[in-house]
Enzyme design. Structure first.
Site, mmCIF file in Angstrom:
data_model
loop_
_atom_site.group_PDB
_atom_site.id
_atom_site.type_symbol
_atom_site.label_atom_id
_atom_site.label_comp_id
_atom_site.label_asym_id
_atom_site.label_seq_id
_atom_site.Cartn_x
_atom_site.Cartn_y
_atom_site.Cartn_z
ATOM 1 C CB VAL A 1 15.481 13.396 -33.499
ATOM 2 C CG1 VAL A 1 16.354 14.200 -32.546
ATOM 3 C CG2 VAL A 1 14.210 14.167 -33.839
ATOM 4 N N GLY B 1 11.776 18.733 -36.625
ATOM 5 C CA GLY B 1 12.644 18.461 -37.776
ATOM 6 C C GLY B 1 13.982 17.907 -37.340
ATOM 7 C CE LYS C 1 5.945 15.783 -27.883
ATOM 8 N NZ LYS C 1 6.337 16.079 -29.194
ATOM 9 C CG ASP D 1 3.031 18.158 -29.535
ATOM 10 O OD1 ASP D 1 3.878 17.266 -29.399
ATOM 11 O OD2 ASP D 1 3.317 19.327 -29.869
ATOM 12 C CE LYS E 1 6.135 20.011 -28.407
ATOM 13 N NZ LYS E 1 5.789 20.275 -29.806
ATOM 14 C CD GLU F 1 3.660 12.352 -36.276
ATOM 15 O OE1 GLU F 1 3.684 11.181 -36.699
ATOM 16 O OE2 GLU F 1 4.667 12.966 -35.915
ATOM 17 C CB ILE G 1 13.241 27.576 -29.434
ATOM 18 C CG1 ILE G 1 12.663 27.844 -30.823
ATOM 19 C CG2 ILE G 1 13.255 28.844 -28.582
ATOM 20 C CD1 ILE G 1 11.210 28.319 -30.815
HETATM 21 N N1 HSE Z 1 4.383 17.252 -33.546
HETATM 22 C C1 HSE Z 1 5.080 18.400 -33.072
HETATM 23 C C2 HSE Z 1 4.674 19.623 -33.874
HETATM 24 C C3 HSE Z 1 6.573 18.286 -33.187
HETATM 25 O O1 HSE Z 1 3.880 19.532 -34.801
HETATM 26 O O2 HSE Z 1 5.136 20.689 -33.505
HETATM 27 C C4 HSE Z 1 7.184 17.472 -32.102
HETATM 28 O O3 HSE Z 1 7.088 18.113 -30.872
#
Ligand code: HSE
Length: 440
Positions: free
Chosen positions: A16, A306, A108, A204, A208, A193, A139
């Site tokens: 990033v 990405g 996050k 994750d 969020k 990952e 987004i």
């Molecule tokens: N690991 C996250 C995903 C991306 O697969 O959407 C980073 O927030």
């Protein structure tokens, strides 16, 4: 203060960070034309200094291994944190804020855990802490909730906010392959990952959801307060039965305003009607559906991860912070987090939710089994909407698939415990919640 050029320092030059430096260096004139701010990349911190990167020509002496050259640098106005993790990033962001710098982060995990503390600090030092890239990548959902929908009471919010899970579920649906096979392919291609636990276990997405709920409901909740279930137990059988019943399985992060000033928060695989827009969000794409009392249903779609999509969000935050520096106004701080521990709403326990369910029982195929299960469900006020049994007669066990009408989760748990005492019920029952409100 009316500075003509705003100086930016970037902590972290991974995927990033590289994207951000590309936009800031290559689109400098466009940014100036579009937003009226001139940005200059002063310093980039990278633990081990890399060789040159294609598409990025950094100014002389820009790269350093020492983060204090950014956070303590009197020439730098905006610090961009892209190192991730919750320890060093927390220390460096706090230090940058104390030095009067505006901060932009994509982190996050850090905000989900320490957001209240960091926003309190930013408020004290009258600087901004912008985090658009932390949720759903490119987004602009954070700005939308903070600004565009500020005049709405948010009724509910449904997010496909983990690209890895959405990619895996889409492949399982389209190619009829098993979870482990798709996961391995995704890892080999670099989509997932090496340790995919945070993604596939729903953590994750839950981090969020914490940020989205903070903005939508002025509530500062923690991971331990709500139900999180990932996609590791989803089998081809569930995908195919759901398809036959007119549904697609998606990992949704869900928030809904209930009665008594409580908010439902949960992350789990969900059956969504196949004709709905959300059901058709495929591959690694993200989408967030927000239903507001004034605006009605809305849907935001795009790339949630990405290099360039995430960099796009980071750069937007940098431009916002730069405007604050340039105009000399105190920053636009997320009020939601300033409430600290005094949340305006509480989280409803999962036991209190009411929803429709998909159930797949594994049972002995003999007369009376369906009736016994139906009776127990009925006793717990759970009404069956439809039943299918596809496996041929004569097998040792068969799958009995049911969709229920709306029922209380507490009753469902009690009914399933009772059903599992039946001798004819042989294995674990699969339970997936259904959402019809996203059907637009
Ligand atoms: N690991 C996250 C995903 C991306 O697969 O959407 C980073 O927030």
């Amino acid at each position: 203060m009316n500075k003509s050029c705003i100086n930016v320092g970037i902590l972290g030059w991974g995927t990033v960070g590289t994207g951000v430096s590309k936009i800031l260096l290559n689109q400098n004139a466009l940014i100036a034309k579009n937003s009226g701010v001139e940005l200059s990349v002063k310093k980039i911190v990278k633990r081990t200094l890399p060789a040159a990167r294609e598409g990025v020509e950094l100014p002389v002496d820009c790269l350093t291994t020492d983060p204090t050259e950014v956070v303590d640098n009197p020439d730098i106005d905006i610090v961009v944190e892209l190192i991730g993790g919750t320890s060093e990033s927390r220390t460096l962001i706090s230090r940058a804020i104390r030095n009067g710098k505006h901060v932009v982060t994509a982190n996050k995990a850090l905000l989900a855990e320490h957001g209240a503390e960091l926003f309190q600090l930013a408020s004290e030092y009258r600087v901004s802490l912008n985090f658009e890239a932390s949720t759903a990548g490119g987004i602009p959902i954070i700005k939308t909730l903070q600004e565009s929908f500020a005049g709405n009471q948010i009724h509910s919010l449904y997010g496909i906010v983990n690209g890895t899970c959405n990619y895996i579920l889409t492949e399982m649906h389209d190619r009829r392959v098993d979870f482990s096979e798709v996961l391995k392919a995704a890892q080999d291609m670099g989509y997932a990952e090496a340790d995919p636990t945070l993604d596939v276990e729903g953590i994750d997405a839950a981090q969020k959801l914490i940020l989205l709920i903070a903005l939508a409901y002025r509530s500062n909740i923690s991971l331990s307060q709500f139900y999180v279930e990932g996609i590791t137990e989803i089998t081809q059988k569930e995908i195919q039965y759901a398809r036959e019943l007119g549904y697609v399985i998606k990992l949704l992060a869900i928030a809904k305003l209930g009665t008594d000033n409580r908010v439902e928060a949960r992350v789990h695989p969900t059956l969504v009607p196949e004709r709905s827009l959300l059901a058709n969000v495929g591959g690694a794409f993200n989408a967030v559906c927000v239903i507001g009392d004034a605006v009605g249903p809305t849907l935001f779609y795009g790339q949630g991860a990405g290099e360039m999509p995430t960099a796009s969000a980071v750069v937007a935050d940098i431009i916002d912070a730069a405007k604050s520096v340039q105009q000399g106004v105190s920053a636009s701080i997320s009020r939601a987090w300033l409430a600290g521990s005094q949340s305006e709403v509480d989280v409803s326990p999962i036991d209190d939710i009411e929803t429709r369910y998909y159930l797949r029982f594994v049972v002995a195929d003999r007369p009376g089994v369906l009736a016994m299960i139906g009776t127990i469900l009925g006793n717990w006020e759970i009404s069956v909407a439809s039943v299918i049994q596809k496996d041929p007669h004569g097998m040792e066990t068969v799958s009995l698939v049911m969709l229920t009408h709306s029922a209380r989760e507490k009753n469902m748990k009690a009914a399933l415990a009772e059903i599992h005492t039946l001798e004819a019920v042989k294995g674990e029952t699969k339970l997936i919640r259904i959402e019809e409100e996203v059907d637009f």
